[in-house]
Scaffold this motif. Structure first.
Motif, PDB file in Angstrom:
ATOM      1  N   GLU A  17      62.998 -76.418 -76.975  1.00 40.59           N
ATOM      2  CA  GLU A  17      62.879 -75.906 -78.247  1.00 40.59           C
ATOM      3  C   GLU A  17      62.146 -74.574 -78.353  1.00 40.59           C
ATOM      4  OE1 GLU A  17      61.002 -79.218 -81.163  1.00 40.59           O
ATOM      5  OE2 GLU A  17      61.402 -80.161 -79.014  1.00 40.59           O
ATOM      6  N   ASP A  18      62.470 -73.733 -79.354  1.00 41.79           N
ATOM      7  CA  ASP A  18      62.313 -72.490 -79.200  1.00 41.79           C
ATOM      8  C   ASP A  18      60.578 -72.415 -79.289  1.00 41.79           C
ATOM      9  OD1 ASP A  18      62.554 -69.930 -79.050  1.00 41.79           O
ATOM     10  OD2 ASP A  18      63.262 -69.532 -81.134  1.00 41.79           O
ATOM     11  N   GLY A  19      60.050 -71.671 -78.581  1.00 49.43           N
ATOM     12  CA  GLY A  19      58.672 -71.515 -78.557  1.00 49.43           C
ATOM     13  C   GLY A  19      57.632 -72.779 -78.315  1.00 49.43           C
ATOM     14  N   GLU A  20      58.402 -73.555 -77.180  1.00 55.89           N
ATOM     15  CA  GLU A  20      57.455 -74.571 -76.814  1.00 55.89           C
ATOM     16  C   GLU A  20      56.407 -74.280 -75.853  1.00 55.89           C
ATOM     17  OE1 GLU A  20      60.493 -77.585 -75.384  1.00 55.89           O
ATOM     18  OE2 GLU A  20      60.786 -76.456 -73.455  1.00 55.89           O
ATOM     19  N   PHE A  28      66.203 -70.153 -66.345  1.00 56.91           N
ATOM     20  CA  PHE A  28      64.991 -69.422 -65.360  1.00 56.91           C
ATOM     21  C   PHE A  28      63.717 -69.891 -65.962  1.00 56.91           C
ATOM     22  CE2 PHE A  28      65.390 -66.005 -68.489  1.00 56.91           C
ATOM     23  CZ  PHE A  28      64.129 -65.669 -68.860  1.00 56.91           C
ATOM     24  N   ALA A  29      63.520 -70.251 -67.369  1.00 62.65           N
ATOM     25  CA  ALA A  29      62.268 -70.445 -68.021  1.00 62.65           C
ATOM     26  C   ALA A  29      61.729 -71.668 -67.439  1.00 62.65           C
ATOM     27  CB  ALA A  29      62.533 -70.675 -69.591  1.00 62.65           C
ATOM     28  N   GLU A  67      66.445 -58.506 -73.733  1.00 62.69           N
ATOM     29  CA  GLU A  67      66.100 -57.297 -72.299  1.00 62.69           C
ATOM     30  C   GLU A  67      65.342 -58.428 -71.523  1.00 62.69           C
ATOM     31  OE1 GLU A  67      65.309 -53.590 -73.524  1.00 62.69           O
ATOM     32  OE2 GLU A  67      65.558 -52.933 -71.025  1.00 62.69           O
ATOM     33  N   PRO A 120      65.084 -59.319 -66.866  1.00 65.38           N
ATOM     34  CA  PRO A 120      65.943 -58.896 -65.607  1.00 65.38           C
ATOM     35  C   PRO A 120      67.164 -59.610 -65.485  1.00 65.38           C
ATOM     36  CG  PRO A 120      63.551 -59.524 -65.114  1.00 65.38           C
ATOM     37  CD  PRO A 120      63.763 -60.005 -66.766  1.00 65.38           C
ATOM     38  N   LEU A 121      67.320 -60.843 -65.962  1.00 63.72           N
ATOM     39  CA  LEU A 121      68.744 -61.375 -65.632  1.00 63.72           C
ATOM     40  C   LEU A 121      69.818 -60.538 -66.533  1.00 63.72           C
ATOM     41  CD1 LEU A 121      70.353 -63.845 -64.674  1.00 63.72           C
ATOM     42  CD2 LEU A 121      69.740 -64.966 -67.076  1.00 63.72           C
ATOM     43  N   GLN A 143      63.736 -58.502 -77.587  1.00 63.05           N
ATOM     44  CA  GLN A 143      62.918 -58.173 -76.675  1.00 63.05           C
ATOM     45  C   GLN A 143      62.031 -59.572 -76.520  1.00 63.05           C
ATOM     46  OE1 GLN A 143      62.949 -55.738 -74.977  1.00 63.05           O
ATOM     47  NE2 GLN A 143      64.037 -54.117 -76.129  1.00 63.05           N
ATOM     48  N   VAL A 144      61.749 -59.943 -75.422  1.00 59.73           N
ATOM     49  CA  VAL A 144      60.962 -60.927 -75.032  1.00 59.73           C
ATOM     50  C   VAL A 144      59.618 -61.121 -75.635  1.00 59.73           C
ATOM     51  CG1 VAL A 144      62.152 -61.867 -72.798  1.00 59.73           C
ATOM     52  CG2 VAL A 144      60.246 -60.263 -72.839  1.00 59.73           C
ATOM     53  N   PRO A 145      59.024 -62.152 -76.153  1.00 55.40           N
ATOM     54  CA  PRO A 145      59.582 -63.419 -76.141  1.00 55.40           C
ATOM     55  C   PRO A 145      60.280 -63.839 -77.302  1.00 55.40           C
ATOM     56  CG  PRO A 145      57.234 -63.331 -77.011  1.00 55.40           C
ATOM     57  CD  PRO A 145      57.802 -62.027 -76.867  1.00 55.40           C
ATOM     58  N   ASP A 146      60.938 -62.900 -77.810  1.00 52.17           N
ATOM     59  CA  ASP A 146      61.880 -63.178 -79.132  1.00 52.17           C
ATOM     60  C   ASP A 146      63.353 -63.478 -78.168  1.00 52.17           C
ATOM     61  OD1 ASP A 146      63.546 -63.553 -81.089  1.00 52.17           O
ATOM     62  OD2 ASP A 146      63.200 -61.570 -81.943  1.00 52.17           O
ATOM     63  N   PHE A 147      63.808 -64.830 -78.133  1.00 55.43           N
ATOM     64  CA  PHE A 147      65.284 -65.183 -77.583  1.00 55.43           C
ATOM     65  C   PHE A 147      66.180 -65.211 -78.545  1.00 55.43           C
ATOM     66  CE2 PHE A 147      62.390 -65.624 -74.054  1.00 55.43           C
ATOM     67  CZ  PHE A 147      63.038 -65.249 -72.956  1.00 55.43           C
ATOM     68  N   ALA A 172      56.600 -56.211 -75.883  1.00 53.37           N
ATOM     69  CA  ALA A 172      57.724 -56.128 -75.029  1.00 53.37           C
ATOM     70  C   ALA A 172      57.578 -54.938 -74.310  1.00 53.37           C
ATOM     71  CB  ALA A 172      59.113 -56.397 -75.539  1.00 53.37           C
ATOM     72  N   ARG A 224      57.278 -58.872 -60.847  1.00 61.30           N
ATOM     73  CA  ARG A 224      58.250 -59.704 -60.890  1.00 61.30           C
ATOM     74  C   ARG A 224      58.376 -60.604 -59.419  1.00 61.30           C
ATOM     75  NH1 ARG A 224      64.476 -58.233 -61.803  1.00 61.30           N
ATOM     76  NH2 ARG A 224      65.548 -60.363 -61.063  1.00 61.30           N
ATOM     77  N   ASN A 230      63.523 -64.574 -62.505  1.00 59.12           N
ATOM     78  CA  ASN A 230      64.125 -63.936 -63.668  1.00 59.12           C
ATOM     79  C   ASN A 230      63.196 -63.848 -64.666  1.00 59.12           C
ATOM     80  OD1 ASN A 230      67.024 -62.838 -63.077  1.00 59.12           O
ATOM     81  ND2 ASN A 230      67.437 -65.207 -62.930  1.00 59.12           N
ATOM     82  N   SER A 257      57.712 -63.371 -70.202  1.00 59.15           N
ATOM     83  CA  SER A 257      58.517 -63.997 -71.029  1.00 59.15           C
ATOM     84  C   SER A 257      58.595 -65.345 -71.603  1.00 59.15           C
ATOM     85  CB  SER A 257      59.995 -63.535 -70.590  1.00 59.15           C
ATOM     86  OG  SER A 257      60.066 -63.646 -69.084  1.00 59.15           O
ATOM     87  N   THR A 258      57.840 -66.340 -70.875  1.00 59.15           N
ATOM     88  CA  THR A 258      57.928 -67.749 -71.256  1.00 59.15           C
ATOM     89  C   THR A 258      56.548 -68.099 -71.733  1.00 59.15           C
ATOM     90  OG1 THR A 258      57.356 -68.209 -69.090  1.00 59.15           O
ATOM     91  CG2 THR A 258      59.547 -68.514 -69.589  1.00 59.15           C
ATOM     92  N   GLN A 299      54.112 -68.938 -74.550  1.00 62.23           N
ATOM     93  CA  GLN A 299      54.437 -69.834 -75.937  1.00 62.23           C
ATOM     94  C   GLN A 299      54.450 -68.947 -76.998  1.00 62.23           C
ATOM     95  OE1 GLN A 299      52.021 -73.243 -76.430  1.00 62.23           O
ATOM     96  NE2 GLN A 299      53.357 -74.174 -77.933  1.00 62.23           N
ATOM     97  N   SER A 300      55.574 -68.706 -77.774  1.00 62.46           N
ATOM     98  CA  SER A 300      55.561 -67.947 -79.186  1.00 62.46           C
ATOM     99  C   SER A 300      55.444 -69.133 -80.331  1.00 62.46           C
ATOM    100  CB  SER A 300      56.814 -67.403 -79.126  1.00 62.46           C
ATOM    101  OG  SER A 300      57.920 -68.251 -79.053  1.00 62.46           O
TER     102      SER A 300
END
Lengths: 349, 365
Positions: free
Chosen positions: A84-87, A112-113, A177, A179-180, A208-212, B155, B164, B169, B270-271, B273-274
């Motif tokens: 889920e988004d933001g988990e 990759f997450a 944005e 690296p992938l 931009q991360v963390p906004d996917f 960001a 990295r 990634n 980037s991971t 929590q948001s």
């Protein structure tokens, strides 16, 4: 007092529902057993998708297609779960543990997450096999890393764009944005410049991360592509998942061309925009998943890094629609040069 | 029934019980309509969690609790701080950079990073506070906008400082050195540790209660929240209180990401929590801005979140059902408190009317 009666009524209703739920239980288990397909394989696959899950018409769907093929062919049992988004990080770990505890083996993590959680959970369950797509940072005997040379496929569609452009100006729309996605950009730009060193490549990223959300927002994709077409570009390549639909729309409305990504989007996109899809950069996640599962079925569980590049047709370009038929020879020449190592494609812009 | 204290206690209990029952009922209806196995869903949700799940719930609740507190500070002052989301991300990033650089050794580094996070959160929220106080810009609008700016800004700087790992990634800040992490503790022999930050979160809750209810400043803040005109009349500077309330709310928001940073991820990437800031709004509403209430709300939300994976994998139900349940609970809590409050008022009116009637008859007799 009337109010009290009303409260009591609500409480009663709740209690009734509760007891009704209880009686539901048995019946449901019955139908579950009836649904089970006649299994010919005792492999139980746990599939942990990234945000968007099955039905995202992109990355996750491609993985799902590989799973479906394996399930159909080998009669494997499969269960799916999506992020889920933001988990929290713990939610990803817990997803893998829940699969492992319920007896699923192998467990495939899509995206990759999952890198950090695979590293942690694979250690806790040394007897369970794991696979992760798009990451090769985890080194363990029970982990297989399935990675792709996205830059190589992108190089070829970049070359195709440079050969086809009439304005010597092309564009790239990245979803988020990271690296992938920058690998896609780097290959695309390199391919275009290999054909025409003076070509102008416009590059933009939707979020931009963390906004996917950039992977799932067609409106953003459309605006970005429109800007590029207005600015003089005539071909735009998108690596933006679900947002790509907007890029196709913008190309269709302004009578320009677009390049798809991941799967052959000529076949999967809306038919009304089919004729603007010059080609698609193929990233065969489905092939990777299917091959992994067929190895598992054969009792030979892979581990370590498997790179899907041009040499094994893990990436490539599509020819549906016949728009690139006249330049296939040139593209295949580039392809051979990359395979032979004569051209080294950069992985970062 | 006739003892007024008993009536008050009964009404106080009635509201949350009514809310949960209603939520249970509505969610069951949704399940029935969606054709999902209602019984199995509830038996999974209400099942006894394993040790590692308890650790996860406590951890998740710690984070949500801080977020709820940050929003509640604003609510008490009648300010709607939607910007906790941006504030905690700016702050967590600043703390990750400070702690990752490790200018100071060990625990001193941790303290410095926590202070930096609170400062960063306060500064980011302060922008909205000043805009509101000086220019009358609604904090709802400005904090939403600041969330977007925070995303872009973080960001941009993340790409500048990011390191990295080979083959990964994911990008992130430098890892916090081991000596500066906040150690956790285990429950039983589960693989997950409970964040040590949980004690700091509890302390934050106590300070919140103490400042608001036991200090002159807290009184001023609550008074301004209830009625600005009354506050002005009693000599409180509303401009100052607005800015200060936003600063405090932002400073608490600055703590939100830190349990994750110092207890789990050790870097901002980037991971990370948001969306925690938005969950905080629901939890502050659920807890009615009371430090204990917010804790219960945070635990409830964390508990439900933890069920999302088993529901999907073991029962085959969409995890959205968890989000629906959470949303329904917030609604039913708000509604049932209002219903019970009105019922209480009605009861009081009746009691007063009866007393007056009795008095009058006595006088007549």
């Amino acid at each position: 007092m009337r109010k009290t009666a009303r409260f009591a009524a609500v409480a009663m209703a709740a209690a009734l529902t509760l007891s009704a739920c209880g009686s539901d239980d048995g019946a449901d288990e019955g139908t579950d057993n009836g649904d089970a397909p006649a299994a010919t394989s005792d492999v139980k696959v746990g599939m942990a998708y990234d945000v968007g899950g099955r039905g995202d018409q992109s990355f996750n769907d491609s993985a799902a297609a590989g799973l479906d093929q394996a399930v159909e062919e080998f009669g494997m049992e499969a269960q799916e779960s999506e992020a889920e988004d933001g988990e929290a990080e713990s939610a990803r770990e817990e997803r893998l543990r829940t699969f492992a505890d319920a007896g699923y083996d192998p467990i495939i993590a899509v995206g990759f997450a999952y890198a950090a959680s695979i590293a942690k959970v694979s250690e806790e369950y040394p007897d369970v096999n794991f696979a992760i797509i798009d990451d090769s940072s985890v080194e363990a005997d029970n982990v297989a890393s399935l990675v792709f040379a996205e830059e190589q496929g992108s190089f070829l569609v970049g070359a195709a764009a440079a050969l086809k452009t009439e304005t010597d100006q092309i564009g790239f729309v990245g979803g988020v944005e990271t690296p992938l996605i920058q690998k896609f950009e780097a290959g695309y730009v390199a391919g275009a410049e290999a054909v025409n060193p003076d070509i102008e490549v416009d590059v933009t990223y939707l979020t931009q991360v963390p906004d996917f959300s950039g992977f799932a927002d067609p409106a953003k994709g459309k605006t970005a592509a429109q800007g590029m077409f207005d600015n003089g570009a005539d071909i735009v390549y998108h690596a933006a998942g679900g947002s790509g639909g907007g890029v196709f729309e913008a190309a269709s409305e302004s009578d320009n061309l677009a390049i798809g990504v991941d799967s052959d989007q000529y076949n999967t996109a809306d038919p009304s925009v089919q004729d603007v899809i010059l080609t698609s950069m193929l990233k065969n996640v489905n092939v990777a998943v299917y091959e992994y599962l067929s190895d598992v079925e054969a009792g030979d569980v892979p581990s370590g890094v498997t790179t899907y590049d041009l040499a094994v047709d893990g990436v490539g370009y599509s020819t549906s629609g016949g728009f690139v038929d006249d330049i296939v020879d040139q593209l295949d020449e580039f392809k051979q040069q990359i395979i032979d190592g004569e051209i080294t494609v950069p992985t970062a812009p | 029934m006739k003892d007024p204290r008993l009536v008050k206690l009964g009404l106080g209990l009635a509201a949350p019980v009514l809310a949960l029952l209603l939520a249970f009922l509505i969610t069951s209806l949704v399940l029935v309509v969606a054709g999902d196995p209602v019984g199995e869903v509830w038996s999974t949700i209400l099942g006894v969690p394993e040790e590692r799940n308890i650790a996860n719930i406590l951890n998740n609740a710690t984070v949500l609790y801080l977020s709820g507190l940050a929003v509640a500070v604003g609510f008490r002052m009648n300010l709607f701080n939607i910007g906790v989301d941006g504030q905690y991300r700016v702050a967590a990033f600043v703390a990750a950079v400070v702690a990752g650089e490790a200018w100071l050794p060990g625990a001193a580094n941790t303290v410095l990073a926590i202070l930096a996070a609170m400062l960063a959160g306060a500064a980011w929220a302060g922008i909205a506070g000043v805009l509101r106080a000086r220019r009358g810009v609604s904090e709802v609008i400005s904090t939403i906008m600041l969330n977007f700016i925070a995303t872009g800004l973080v960001a941009y700087f993340l790409r500048r400082v990011a390191v990295r790992e080979e083959g990964s990634n994911d990008i992130g800040t430098k890892e916090i050195p081991e000596g500066s992490r906040i150690p956790g503790f285990s429950i039983g022999d589960g693989p997950t540790e409970v964040y040590g930050f949980i004690f700091l979160a509890a302390l934050a809750g106590f300070v919140y209660w103490f400042v608001l209810n036991r200090t002159r400043f807290g009184f001023d803040l609550r008074a301004t929240g209830r009625s600005t005109t009354a506050a002005v009349a009693s000599g409180i500077s509303v401009t100052k209180m607005t800015v200060v309330a936003m600063l405090i709310s932002g400073a608490v928001a600055g703590l939100v990401g830190l349990p994750l940073l110092f207890g789990d991820s050790y870097s901002y990437g980037s991971t990370f929590q948001s969306g925690l800031g938005f969950a905080g709004i629901a939890i502050a509403l659920l807890g009615r801005n009371h430090p204990i209430g917010i804790a219960i709300g945070a635990l409830l939300f964390a508990y439900l979140d933890e069920q999302s994976n088993p529901l999907q994998i073991l029962v085959g139900v969409s995890p959205d059902i968890v989000a629906i349940t959470q949303g329904v609970i917030v609604l039913t809590v708000v509604i049932s408190y209002e219903v019970v409050r009105r019922y209480g008022v009605r009861l009081e009116q009746h009691a007063v009317a009866r007393a007056l009637e009795a008095d009058r008859q006595e006088a007549r007799a």
